[in-house]
Design a protein around this motif. Sequence first.
Motif, PDB file in Angstrom:
ATOM      1  N   UNK A  21      47.435  32.749  52.079  1.00 18.89           N
ATOM      2  CA  UNK A  21      48.356  33.108  50.994  1.00 18.89           C
ATOM      3  C   UNK A  21      47.718  32.906  49.624  1.00 18.89           C
ATOM      4  N   UNK A  22      46.769  31.988  49.549  1.00 17.65           N
ATOM      5  CA  UNK A  22      46.081  31.746  48.282  1.00 17.65           C
ATOM      6  C   UNK A  22      44.978  32.776  48.046  1.00 17.65           C
ATOM      7  N   UNK A  23      44.346  33.222  49.094  1.00 14.56           N
ATOM      8  CA  UNK A  23      43.182  34.106  48.969  1.00 14.56           C
ATOM      9  C   UNK A  23      43.532  35.598  48.950  1.00 14.56           C
ATOM     10  N   UNK A 135      39.847  36.024  41.070  1.00 19.69           N
ATOM     11  CA  UNK A 135      40.025  34.635  40.633  1.00 19.69           C
ATOM     12  C   UNK A 135      41.142  34.516  39.591  1.00 19.69           C
ATOM     13  N   UNK A 136      41.315  35.527  38.725  1.00 24.49           N
ATOM     14  CA  UNK A 136      42.377  35.433  37.728  1.00 24.49           C
ATOM     15  C   UNK A 136      43.753  35.564  38.381  1.00 24.49           C
ATOM     16  N   UNK A 141      48.808  32.674  39.944  1.00 19.45           N
ATOM     17  CA  UNK A 141      49.710  32.117  40.967  1.00 19.45           C
ATOM     18  C   UNK A 141      49.885  30.614  40.781  1.00 19.45           C
ATOM     19  N   UNK A 142      48.795  29.927  40.494  1.00 12.86           N
ATOM     20  CA  UNK A 142      48.867  28.479  40.285  1.00 12.86           C
ATOM     21  C   UNK A 142      49.705  28.169  39.047  1.00 12.86           C
ATOM     22  N   UNK A 143      49.508  28.973  37.990  1.00 16.78           N
ATOM     23  CA  UNK A 143      50.279  28.771  36.761  1.00 16.78           C
ATOM     24  C   UNK A 143      51.770  28.998  36.998  1.00 16.78           C
ATOM     25  N   UNK A 144      52.111  30.047  37.734  1.00 17.81           N
ATOM     26  CA  UNK A 144      53.516  30.326  38.042  1.00 17.81           C
ATOM     27  C   UNK A 144      54.129  29.223  38.901  1.00 17.81           C
TER      28      UNK A 144
END
Length: 160
Positions: A21-23, A135-136, A141-144
Amino acid sequence: MSKKNKSKNTNGTIAQNRKARHEYFLEERFEAGVSLQGWEVKSIREGKINISDSYVFIKNGEAFLLNAKIQPLNNASTHVVCDAERSRKLLLHKRELNKLIGLTERDTYTLIATAMYWKACWVKLEFYLAKGKKSFDKRDDIKDRDWSREKERMMKHSHR
């Protein structure tokens, strides 16, 4: 006396690929049966499987699971050659295969294995039609996720 279930998982999940899900952007879910040998089923029952780097590959109109590592048991039969990383055939309907062939060849999708689980007495593989993230995209996703967590904390404290 009845036998007790020594299985480590209670909900039927054997293995998961949490990194997927991250990749990747996961778009459409598919489910397929997996063609396994006897020693592989015994190892899966013991939980000795890793699908974190596995993916589905289509060749000659058939789907195969690659890079799934099933560690053989110590007490496996001596006359059976155990290959931990062999490609395993997936059991799909012909129209599902045709759809997957078209999407992977034309639209540059990949097929990522996300979970393996028991369905009745059968081992099933859940995989998704996916596109890789840049990568952006991962940073967004991490920011959200961080913002939604912070928002929940603020709402929780404002109600007190």
